[in-house]
Design a protein around this motif. Structure first.
Motif, PDB file in Angstrom:
ATOM      1  N   ARG A  42       0.863  -1.185   0.000  1.00  0.00           N
ATOM      2  CA  ARG A  42       0.000   0.000   0.000  1.00  0.00           C
ATOM      3  C   ARG A  42       0.899   1.234   0.000  1.00  0.00           C
ATOM      4  O   ARG A  42       1.864   1.290   0.768  1.00  0.00           O
ATOM      5  N   PRO A  43       0.579   2.218  -0.830  1.00  0.00           N
ATOM      6  CA  PRO A  43       1.383   3.447  -0.806  1.00  0.00           C
ATOM      7  C   PRO A  43       0.870   4.370   0.303  1.00  0.00           C
ATOM      8  O   PRO A  43      -0.274   4.821   0.240  1.00  0.00           O
ATOM      9  N   TYR A  44       1.701   4.633   1.307  1.00  0.00           N
ATOM     10  CA  TYR A  44       1.191   5.471   2.402  1.00  0.00           C
ATOM     11  C   TYR A  44       2.095   6.654   2.697  1.00  0.00           C
ATOM     12  O   TYR A  44       3.306   6.602   2.503  1.00  0.00           O
ATOM     13  N   CYS A  45       1.467   7.710   3.151  1.00  0.00           N
ATOM     14  CA  CYS A  45       2.177   8.906   3.574  1.00  0.00           C
ATOM     15  C   CYS A  45       2.226   8.928   5.106  1.00  0.00           C
ATOM     16  O   CYS A  45       1.428   8.276   5.760  1.00  0.00           O
ATOM     17  N   PRO A  46       3.148   9.698   5.678  1.00  0.00           N
ATOM     18  CA  PRO A  46       3.272   9.731   7.141  1.00  0.00           C
ATOM     19  C   PRO A  46       1.959  10.090   7.839  1.00  0.00           C
ATOM     20  O   PRO A  46       1.691   9.606   8.933  1.00  0.00           O
ATOM     21  N   ASP A  47       1.140  10.945   7.219  1.00  0.00           N
ATOM     22  CA  ASP A  47      -0.123  11.332   7.866  1.00  0.00           C
ATOM     23  C   ASP A  47      -1.306  10.508   7.353  1.00  0.00           C
ATOM     24  O   ASP A  47      -2.459  10.838   7.643  1.00  0.00           O
ATOM     25  N   HIS A  48      -1.033   9.440   6.607  1.00  0.00           N
ATOM     26  CA  HIS A  48      -2.059   8.521   6.104  1.00  0.00           C
ATOM     27  C   HIS A  48      -3.130   9.203   5.252  1.00  0.00           C
ATOM     28  O   HIS A  48      -4.248   8.715   5.155  1.00  0.00           O
ATOM     29  N   LEU A  49      -2.771  10.323   4.638  1.00  0.00           N
ATOM     30  CA  LEU A  49      -3.692  10.969   3.704  1.00  0.00           C
ATOM     31  C   LEU A  49      -3.100  10.898   2.299  1.00  0.00           C
ATOM     32  O   LEU A  49      -1.877  10.940   2.138  1.00  0.00           O
ATOM     33  N   PRO A  50      -3.945  10.812   1.280  1.00  0.00           N
ATOM     34  CA  PRO A  50      -3.419  10.822  -0.087  1.00  0.00           C
ATOM     35  C   PRO A  50      -2.771  12.160  -0.431  1.00  0.00           C
ATOM     36  O   PRO A  50      -2.959  13.150   0.274  1.00  0.00           O
ATOM     37  N   VAL A  51      -2.013  12.152  -1.506  1.00  0.00           N
ATOM     38  CA  VAL A  51      -1.445  13.375  -2.058  1.00  0.00           C
ATOM     39  C   VAL A  51      -2.084  13.601  -3.412  1.00  0.00           C
ATOM     40  O   VAL A  51      -2.063  12.718  -4.269  1.00  0.00           O
ATOM     41  N   ILE A  52      -2.685  14.754  -3.580  1.00  0.00           N
ATOM     42  CA  ILE A  52      -3.238  15.125  -4.879  1.00  0.00           C
ATOM     43  C   ILE A  52      -2.847  16.577  -5.088  1.00  0.00           C
ATOM     44  O   ILE A  52      -3.498  17.489  -4.577  1.00  0.00           O
ATOM     45  N   GLY A  53      -1.736  16.803  -5.765  1.00  0.00           N
ATOM     46  CA  GLY A  53      -1.308  18.188  -5.931  1.00  0.00           C
ATOM     47  C   GLY A  53       0.032  18.301  -6.620  1.00  0.00           C
ATOM     48  O   GLY A  53       0.754  17.327  -6.813  1.00  0.00           O
ATOM     49  N   GLU A  54       0.348  19.542  -6.981  1.00  0.00           N
ATOM     50  CA  GLU A  54       1.563  19.835  -7.743  1.00  0.00           C
ATOM     51  C   GLU A  54       2.768  19.873  -6.808  1.00  0.00           C
ATOM     52  O   GLU A  54       2.686  20.397  -5.692  1.00  0.00           O
TER      53      GLU A  54
END
Lengths: 86, 469, 381
Positions: free
Chosen positions: C316-328
């Motif tokens: 699973r691709p995860y970020c430290p804050d467990h939120l997706p990234v959608i942005g530049e």
């Protein structure tokens, strides 16, 4: 040394060391499973435990490979209910 | 739980020609081993035999005699009716094998876990299959399955039998069936004996093998004449029909033209062999694609795989038959002994290496002489079943390839379910890979992906939950 | 010269959804993947489109929006990828988890998620084979599922119908600034050029960002799934234990296992879930499988005799804050990261794809994307 096993309650002769699939074949029975999608009959195919086409229920244990399971006196075989709706 | 765990210097998986030879060779050198086999009796697919009848092969009789004395002397622990459903190679070293019952032995030994310092994989193989319209009908079997029924279970699988595919293995199956009283209505050999002969001449280094094989082939051809078995060369089974059981089969040319249609009650098919590679892949050993298109293990001159502590012998290093497997198993047994610091007969090892080279050369020549015809797909109809387990048709595969852009066996599997069923692609894997043949992306990685089975065999959730290390 | 308006790196669920919505809007789209279609996380999950496991916050907002897109914009395609409105049943084994579950359901209700409390006596009506050790449950009628590989391949097929091109087996090896306003994406055997590049490489999107000189702290979180022999009817919904929600939100590196059991239209029962932070280690793990089996049996005792026929794992691709990234990317203009959906990527993909198409078209997105901005992360000095 021959003995009997039962396929859906019908007695079938078997020999020591024989697979239940072989005993069924010798009795002229070549299909004992129905596929879950198309409802087609299946029996032995690879004959050596690879294809799992010959599954049946042996003494209440479903999904046994008929080509591998050795016949034993009084063994009860049933067409496999493993895929039936519960 | 700990009572289930056995510890061994060496675990050997498979008691066919390779595994049996290895257990004997290692045992005579003083290596204690555990030999695990799914069958009820040692011998594998090649030396199938019933409990009372001996096969008549003096080589097996000799091997079994030594083997039994090693078992009696507790040098070899023989576990029959057991299959390995998972292998781990922990970072701490060694291997942990999880075992469950194959069903061939009524009351198998209670062993469930084997911890071994060294591992020798001799998994053998099974008949390779190509789909043909009607092959899902009862009465159609693998050629090896018909032979097993005769040799091991003393049952004649049918009365009117047609055999088809390619390779010399169809000959002993045909003559054994005829000897048992069946009417063998024909053998469809996609290639020709002339091709075999040309292939044989390529391997001049294997002259002694050649002489034996020519005599063997001559014997089979004489038997075909004796039993009046028609031998159709350059012919294939193009179609099998029947309602709930196979009743007719059509013999044709690879171009689609029909030679004749025959009434049958049984069909046997085989297109060479597929090695069982899941355990080799599970330990992370490097593999390659062999001359016949099979995925096989990379081994060195001592049968060692690329993973330290793992040796591979027999069909899994390249399909080559029982003689090659015996030599490889014997050599691997010696190699393990050497690895344990035991002195072995170096001259014997060199002789074995020479023989193995000859047998591999002969095997490669056979593969070139009996290739799977590239046009086998031409006989498929849209309704032809490709994956027997999940009943995936050729048209479903074509749809996946066409509009869904499924350009690899992996993606065909994921979108059609071909290879996702009970057998886990053992039967349709080669065909599905072949259906991608026009694409440039079918490669070693794809074959390996289709052959990897993290669970080598079905196992109940209860067994998994209770497993220990 | 630009070869397309947009290049999408990654032919998985997120890439496919972006490709679909962008191409429908008239953008020319080039999808490129280092492997085959759906070769990563998309083919290693269960195809969840869940609301039940989300706590109120930006991810739940995205999940609700994405559900609308799955059921609205994409409704006509639902049968193609076996969209099934199977419903989720979350069960509690003890008083405290039952209480926590009820509290979560109440919070979710305030956000618009429908649910129904199920008392002990009513549990067998929903799941006849469920353990009687479960004391209560909450049923979420809108939890759904798709066959993810079919969803990816069909959305890419539809995108191709709108002119998109899909190139597989071409790893991206580098980036280069091309003519003004465009960026070159170099692969092992080619070069694509576009003003907008979307990084939808899932757990590998951090590596792609790095190649481009950007920054994206996406890491892999390994999970195993086990598949049983076909047994239609034994498990009727997606059933999981109340602890699942806390495990999903946890940042623990060690093996966590919380039972998720569900039947499928094809017959086999899928058993999840495990979470481990072990990098990209693909080694089979008996401890993980054992935990899956034990947990599943605890939920459905009849599963003990059922056989597992295969298992698979993925990241699973995860970020430290467990939120997706959608942005530049703040460092690389024109490079958009669309990643980090963790274990919810299939469900969140439809909404994500539509929102990405809206912002790239210069419009105001239906959902505020600020919580998902790429600039919320800073490379450690």
């Amino acid at each position: 040394m021959n003995f009997q096993i039962y396929f859906d309650s019908v007695p079938i002769p078997a020999e020591p060391g024989q697979s239940v699939g072989a005993a069924l074949t010798a009795a002229g029975i070549t299909a004992w499973r129905t596929t879950r999608r198309e409802g087609r009959p299946r029996g032995l195919f690879c004959g050596i435990g690879i294809c799992f086409d010959c599954l049946l229920t042996v003494d209440s244990l479903p999904g046994q490979r008929a080509c591998l399971v050795r016949a034993a006196p009084g063994m009860k075989l049933q067409t496999d209910g493993g895929d039936d709706e519960l | 739980m700990s009572s289930d765990v056995s510890v061994a210097q060496l675990a050997i998986v498979g008691a066919g020609p390779a595994g049996l030879s290895a257990a004997v060779s290692a045992g005579l050198a003083g290596v204690r081993s555990v030999l695990i086999d799914a069958g009820a009796r040692p011998g594998g697919q090649f030396w199938r035999h019933s409990p009372d009848a001996k096969t008549g092969d003096p080589k097996l009789t000799d091997l079994l005699q030594t083997f039994e004395s090693l078992v009696a002397g507790e040098v070899v622990t023989y576990l029959s009716g057991k299959q390995v459903w998972l292998i781990q190679n922990p970072a701490t070293g060694g291997f942990i094998l999880q075992l469950n019952n194959s069903g061939t032995v009524a009351e198998p030994a209670p062993h469930r876990v084997i911890r071994a310092e060294r591992l020798l994989l001799c998994p053998g193989g099974y008949d390779r299959q190509l789909p043909v319209p009607g092959w899902q009908l009862p009465g159609v079997m693998a050629a090896g399955g018909l032979q097993a029924m005769l040799k091991e279970h003393q049952v004649r699988p049918g009365t009117r039998i047609l055999l088809g595919g390619t390779g010399p293995f169809l000959l002993p199956v045909a003559t054994a069936l005829a000897a048992a009283g069946a009417s063998v209505v024909g053998i469809c050999e996609a290639n020709t004996v002339a091709g075999w002969w040309r292939g044989c001449r390529e391997v001049l280094s294997a002259r002694e093998i050649l002489a034996g094989k020519v005599i063997e082939a001559g014997g089979y051809l004489a038997k075909l004449a004796k039993y009046r078995i028609p031998y159709y060369q350059g012919a294939v089974i193009t179609r099998i029909t029947g309602d709930t059981h196979a009743t007719t089969a059509t013999i044709g040319r690879p171009d689609g033209s029909t030679i004749r249609t025959v009434e049958i009650d049984t069909v046997g098919m085989g297109w060479g062999f597929t090695p069982s590679m899941e355990l080799v892949l599970a330990v992370g050993a490097r593999t390659r694609v062999d001359v016949d298109g099979s995925l096989v293990a990379v081994v060195n001159g001592r049968q060692a795989s690329t993973v330290p502590g793992v040796w591979v012998a027999g069909e899994a290093t390249g399909v080559g038959g029982a003689d090659k497997a015996c030599c490889e198993g014997q050599l691997a047994g010696l190699a393990v002994a050497v690895d344990l610091g035991i002195k072995v007969d170096a001259a014997l090892a060199v002789r074995l290496q020479r023989k193995i080279r000859s047998w591999r050369g002969f095997g490669a020549a056979l593969h070139r002489a009996y290739p799977v015809p590239s046009n086998w797909k031409d006989r498929l109809t849209p309704q032809t079943v490709i994956c027997r387990c999940e009943e995936v048709t050729y048209s479903a595969v074509q749809d996946a390839q066409g509009e869904l852009g499924a350009d690899s066996p992996r993606l065909i599997k994921l979108v059609t379910r071909a290879g996702m069923g009970w057998c886990q692609g053992r039967l349709c894997g080669f065909a599905v890979a072949g259906l991608c043949g026009n694409s440039s992306v079918v490669d070693h990685a794809d074959l390996a992906a289709m052959s990897a089975r993290p669970l080598a065999f079905p196992v109940t959730l209860g067994e998994i939950a209770d497993s220990s290390e | 010269m630009p070869t397309s308006d947009v290049i999408i790196i990654g032919a998985g669920m997120i890439g496919a959804a972006c490709a679909y919505f962008l191409s429908v809007q008239g953008f020319s789209v080039q999808v490129v993947d280092r492997g085959g279609v759906a070769g990563g996380t998309s083919s290693a999950g269960e195809g969840n489109i869940l609301l039940s496991d989300k706590e109120p916050g930006p991810e739940l907002d995205l999940a609700l929006y994405s559900q609308k897109v799955w059921r609205g914009d994409l409704a006509e395609f639902a049968p193609l990828y076996e969209f099934e409105n199977k419903g989720g049943l979350v069960v509690a084994a003890g008083q405290s988890s039952a209480l926590a579950l009820t509290r979560l359901a109440e919070l979710q209700k305030s956000q618009g998620i429908r649910s129904e409390s199920i008392a002990y006596d009513d549990l067998p009506r929903l799941e006849p084979r469920l353990t009687r050790a479960a004391i209560s449950g909450v049923f979420y009628p809108d939890d759904a599922q798709v066959q993810p590989m079919l969803a990816v391949t069909h959305l890419l097929r539809l995108a191709r119908q709108h002119g998109a091109k899909v190139t597989t087996y071409q790893p991206v090896v580098g980036f280069a600034a091309a003519t003004a306003g465009a960026r070159d994406v170099l692969t092992t055997s080619g070069r694509f050029s576009a003003p907008i590049v979307i990084n939808a490489a899932g757990p590998w999107s951090g590596q792609v960002a790095e190649l481009a000189g950007g920054y994206l702290p996406v890491l892999p979180r390994r999970g195993f799934v086990m598949v049983t022999e076909p047994q239609p009817g034994m498990v009727r919904h997606k059933v999981y234990a109340a602890e699942y929600v806390s495990d999903v939100a946890s940042s623990d590196a060690a093996l966590q296992a919380s039972p998720v059991v569900e039947g499928t239209p094809a017959g086999p029962i899928l058993i999840g879930s495990t979470r481990e932070r072990v990098g990209f280690d693909r080694t089979n793990s008996l401890p993980a499988l054992r935990a899956l089996a034990a947990n599943a049996i605890a939920l459905f005792p009849a599963l003990e005799q059922l056989r597992a026929i295969r298992s698979y794992s993925g990241f699973r691709p995860y970020c430290p804050d467990h939120l997706p990234v959608i942005g530049e990317d703040p460092l690389v203009p024109g490079l958009w990261h669309v990643s980090g959906h963790e274990g919810a990527g299939i469900g969140l993909a439809a909404g994500t794809g539509k929102l990405v198409a809206q912002v790239i078209a210069g419009g105001v997105p239906d959902l505020d994307l600020t919580p998902f901005a790429a600039h919320r992360f800073r490379r450690a000095a």
